[in-house]
Every structure is written in C-alpha cells, then in structure tokens.
Motif scaffolding. Sequence first.
Motif, PDB file in Angstrom:
ATOM      1  N   ARG A  81      -6.613  -2.296  11.872  1.00 43.22           N
ATOM      2  CA  ARG A  81      -5.202  -2.622  12.082  1.00 43.22           C
ATOM      3  C   ARG A  81      -4.645  -1.914  13.303  1.00 43.22           C
ATOM      4  O   ARG A  81      -5.129  -0.851  13.699  1.00 43.22           O
ATOM      5  CB  ARG A  81      -4.366  -2.176  10.887  1.00 43.22           C
ATOM      6  CG  ARG A  81      -4.670  -2.888   9.636  1.00 43.22           C
ATOM      7  CD  ARG A  81      -3.717  -2.457   8.559  1.00 43.22           C
ATOM      8  NE  ARG A  81      -4.091  -3.070   7.302  1.00 43.22           N
ATOM      9  CZ  ARG A  81      -3.747  -2.599   6.128  1.00 43.22           C
ATOM     10  NH1 ARG A  81      -3.014  -1.516   6.041  1.00 43.22           N
ATOM     11  NH2 ARG A  81      -4.119  -3.209   5.040  1.00 43.22           N
TER      12      ARG A  81
ATOM     13  N   PRO B  36       5.641  -5.598   7.877  1.00 43.10           N
ATOM     14  CA  PRO B  36       6.336  -4.360   8.225  1.00 43.10           C
ATOM     15  C   PRO B  36       5.713  -3.159   7.522  1.00 43.10           C
ATOM     16  O   PRO B  36       4.985  -3.304   6.532  1.00 43.10           O
ATOM     17  CB  PRO B  36       7.751  -4.608   7.703  1.00 43.10           C
ATOM     18  CG  PRO B  36       7.526  -5.462   6.497  1.00 43.10           C
ATOM     19  CD  PRO B  36       6.357  -6.349   6.847  1.00 43.10           C
ATOM     20  N   GLN B  37       6.018  -1.992   8.050  1.00 42.63           N
ATOM     21  CA  GLN B  37       5.581  -0.738   7.420  1.00 42.63           C
ATOM     22  C   GLN B  37       6.741   0.246   7.476  1.00 42.63           C
ATOM     23  O   GLN B  37       7.400   0.385   8.499  1.00 42.63           O
ATOM     24  CB  GLN B  37       4.382  -0.154   8.158  1.00 42.63           C
ATOM     25  CG  GLN B  37       3.944   1.200   7.617  1.00 42.63           C
ATOM     26  CD  GLN B  37       2.682   1.675   8.273  1.00 42.63           C
ATOM     27  OE1 GLN B  37       1.612   1.264   7.901  1.00 42.63           O
ATOM     28  NE2 GLN B  37       2.817   2.531   9.273  1.00 42.63           N
TER      29      GLN B  37
ATOM     30  N   ASN C  88       3.238   6.304   4.272  1.00 45.58           N
ATOM     31  CA  ASN C  88       3.563   4.965   4.749  1.00 45.58           C
ATOM     32  C   ASN C  88       3.430   3.928   3.644  1.00 45.58           C
ATOM     33  O   ASN C  88       2.543   4.034   2.789  1.00 45.58           O
ATOM     34  CB  ASN C  88       2.635   4.559   5.906  1.00 45.58           C
ATOM     35  CG  ASN C  88       2.972   5.287   7.182  1.00 45.58           C
ATOM     36  OD1 ASN C  88       4.120   5.626   7.441  1.00 45.58           O
ATOM     37  ND2 ASN C  88       1.971   5.536   8.003  1.00 45.58           N
TER      38      ASN C  88
ATOM     39  N   GLN D 286      -3.826 -10.063   8.807  1.00 37.93           N
ATOM     40  CA  GLN D 286      -2.772  -9.322   8.131  1.00 37.93           C
ATOM     41  C   GLN D 286      -1.591  -9.112   9.066  1.00 37.93           C
ATOM     42  O   GLN D 286      -1.771  -8.818  10.245  1.00 37.93           O
ATOM     43  CB  GLN D 286      -3.311  -7.969   7.669  1.00 37.93           C
ATOM     44  CG  GLN D 286      -4.544  -8.088   6.814  1.00 37.93           C
ATOM     45  CD  GLN D 286      -5.258  -6.762   6.589  1.00 37.93           C
ATOM     46  OE1 GLN D 286      -4.817  -5.704   7.027  1.00 37.93           O
ATOM     47  NE2 GLN D 286      -6.385  -6.818   5.892  1.00 37.93           N
TER      48      GLN D 286
ATOM     49  N   GLN E 266      -0.839  -0.553  14.375  1.00 37.84           N
ATOM     50  CA  GLN E 266       0.532  -0.279  13.948  1.00 37.84           C
ATOM     51  C   GLN E 266       1.351   0.034  15.199  1.00 37.84           C
ATOM     52  O   GLN E 266       1.024   0.963  15.937  1.00 37.84           O
ATOM     53  CB  GLN E 266       0.527   0.903  12.987  1.00 37.84           C
ATOM     54  CG  GLN E 266       1.873   1.513  12.720  1.00 37.84           C
ATOM     55  CD  GLN E 266       1.728   2.871  12.067  1.00 37.84           C
ATOM     56  OE1 GLN E 266       0.774   3.147  11.352  1.00 37.84           O
ATOM     57  NE2 GLN E 266       2.682   3.749  12.332  1.00 37.84           N
TER      58      GLN E 266
ATOM     59  N   GLU F  32       0.841  -1.199   0.000  1.00 40.17           N
ATOM     60  CA  GLU F  32       0.000   0.000   0.000  1.00 40.17           C
ATOM     61  C   GLU F  32       0.875   1.247   0.000  1.00 40.17           C
ATOM     62  O   GLU F  32       2.017   1.214   0.464  1.00 40.17           O
ATOM     63  CB  GLU F  32      -0.901   0.015   1.236  1.00 40.17           C
ATOM     64  CG  GLU F  32      -1.806  -1.178   1.330  1.00 40.17           C
ATOM     65  CD  GLU F  32      -2.621  -1.241   2.606  1.00 40.17           C
ATOM     66  OE1 GLU F  32      -3.492  -2.119   2.691  1.00 40.17           O
ATOM     67  OE2 GLU F  32      -2.395  -0.417   3.529  1.00 40.17           O
TER      68      GLU F  32
ATOM     69  N   PRO G  75       3.058   0.001   3.887  1.00 42.65           N
ATOM     70  CA  PRO G  75       2.995  -1.311   4.529  1.00 42.65           C
ATOM     71  C   PRO G  75       3.068  -2.426   3.471  1.00 42.65           C
ATOM     72  O   PRO G  75       2.520  -2.290   2.378  1.00 42.65           O
ATOM     73  CB  PRO G  75       1.634  -1.312   5.231  1.00 42.65           C
ATOM     74  CG  PRO G  75       0.831  -0.271   4.535  1.00 42.65           C
ATOM     75  CD  PRO G  75       1.772   0.683   3.890  1.00 42.65           C
TER      76      PRO G  75
ATOM     77  N   GLY H 197       5.620  -2.276  12.848  1.00 42.44           N
ATOM     78  CA  GLY H 197       5.002  -3.562  12.566  1.00 42.44           C
ATOM     79  C   GLY H 197       3.498  -3.354  12.485  1.00 42.44           C
ATOM     80  O   GLY H 197       2.954  -2.465  13.141  1.00 42.44           O
ATOM     81  N   VAL H 198       2.831  -4.145  11.669  1.00 40.85           N
ATOM     82  CA  VAL H 198       1.387  -4.006  11.484  1.00 40.85           C
ATOM     83  C   VAL H 198       0.730  -5.375  11.678  1.00 40.85           C
ATOM     84  O   VAL H 198       1.195  -6.373  11.124  1.00 40.85           O
ATOM     85  CB  VAL H 198       1.052  -3.465  10.073  1.00 40.85           C
ATOM     86  CG1 VAL H 198      -0.452  -3.405   9.853  1.00 40.85           C
ATOM     87  CG2 VAL H 198       1.681  -2.108   9.844  1.00 40.85           C
TER      88      VAL H 198
ATOM     89  N   LEU I 115       2.120  -6.299   3.497  1.00 40.28           N
ATOM     90  CA  LEU I 115       1.392  -7.204   4.377  1.00 40.28           C
ATOM     91  C   LEU I 115       1.202  -8.592   3.782  1.00 40.28           C
ATOM     92  O   LEU I 115       0.838  -8.728   2.607  1.00 40.28           O
ATOM     93  CB  LEU I 115       0.012  -6.619   4.692  1.00 40.28           C
ATOM     94  CG  LEU I 115       0.021  -5.234   5.318  1.00 40.28           C
ATOM     95  CD1 LEU I 115      -1.374  -4.656   5.363  1.00 40.28           C
ATOM     96  CD2 LEU I 115       0.629  -5.301   6.700  1.00 40.28           C
TER      97      LEU I 115
ATOM     98  N   SER J  52      -0.903   9.289   5.952  1.00 43.17           N
ATOM     99  CA  SER J  52      -1.415   8.957   7.274  1.00 43.17           C
ATOM    100  C   SER J  52      -1.154  10.076   8.278  1.00 43.17           C
ATOM    101  O   SER J  52      -0.010  10.468   8.495  1.00 43.17           O
ATOM    102  CB  SER J  52      -0.736   7.665   7.751  1.00 43.17           C
ATOM    103  OG  SER J  52      -1.169   7.292   9.023  1.00 43.17           O
TER     104      SER J  52
END
Length: 181
Positions: free
Chosen positions: A153, A106-107, A87, A103, A155, A66, A89, A136-137, A91, A70
């Motif tokens: 989610r 990392p992001q 951002n 899901q 984060q 993605e 991410p 981390g997500v 997933l 944000s």
Amino acid sequence: MKKIILGIFALLLFGNVSAQGLDLGVKAGVNFANITDASGLSNRTGFVAGVFLGGKLNDNIGIQGELLYSQQGAEFELGDFNLDYVNVPILLKYYVKNGLNLQLGPQFGVIVNDEARTVVGEVIDDIATNDFDIAGVVGIGYDIPLGLRVSGRYQFGLSDVPEMGKGKNSVVTLALGYSFL
C-alpha cells in the motif's frame, strides 16, 4: 469521526456480508515512511501490526476495516523523527481475479508517540505535531488460500504533521496477514 468508523464496523458485522466472505485476522509488516515538503529528511523504516475485519458485499466488492500500530516519521542527518500512530484504515476492495484485489479508502490516525532524537540520544522536545492524521490509502493485495493475505500500500497524508508548518506523511507498507475465517 468515531460514529462513522463505528457505523462502518456495524455494517460489516450486521449488513449484507455473507458468512462465507467474512475475513477476520492479524497482520504485520514493514513501513518505509517519510514526511513530504520537508527538507533534509529521509526514509524511516518501521513496523506495522494489527488486526483486520472485512467481508465481501458481492463477488467483486468487499470492505475492510483495520486497527494498526504503525511506526512512521523520518530520519535526518543528526538523528530521527519518530511518529508512532494507531491507524484505522477503511478500505474498499475490488476483486479483479481470484484473490487479487485493489484497495482504496481513507485512513484515520491518532499519534501515540512523537519524539525526535539526535545521534547522541538527546530528545528534542520543541517539535509540535498534530495529534490526529487523515490520509488516503491505495494498494494491491492477494488473498492466498489457507487464510494468508499479502498486501502492498501507499498512504498519502492529507493533513500536515507539524502543528506549525508543512509536511505530510508518506508511507509505503508491505504486509503479510492471516485470516482466521
């Protein structure tokens, strides 16, 4: 880092992803953000919006990248601390049943705005922040028929937000998306 992200997107486009499982779309939602390990701060509510590209590798496993704008940060007694990021991410999606998926991944984020304002509108310039954020997500999502996507989610920051000191991003995101494919 850029090579890793580009490599994952290339895998999505040219790898073992079936055309039927390809997912390309837009999403938007709300963030409830804070900075951990910092006293006197409370949640900042902001928005998140962007695009996603993903695909299923088999019946149960998918991957999704993605690109999101944000609004994060926190509020304090006399103002707010605005941190706006772009951002990315990456997933892994595990499909539990029908469209329900878990899901994880990392992001990577780059800060595009970092300012603190007092209640009288005065900008405070002495808070130095790191330009890059790693998080981390974990989340849950549901792919609704007709292309609708719903997700929730959490984060959790892995890198400190201020250059000098402690405090990591902590963000809960609720989002709605639409897939064109």
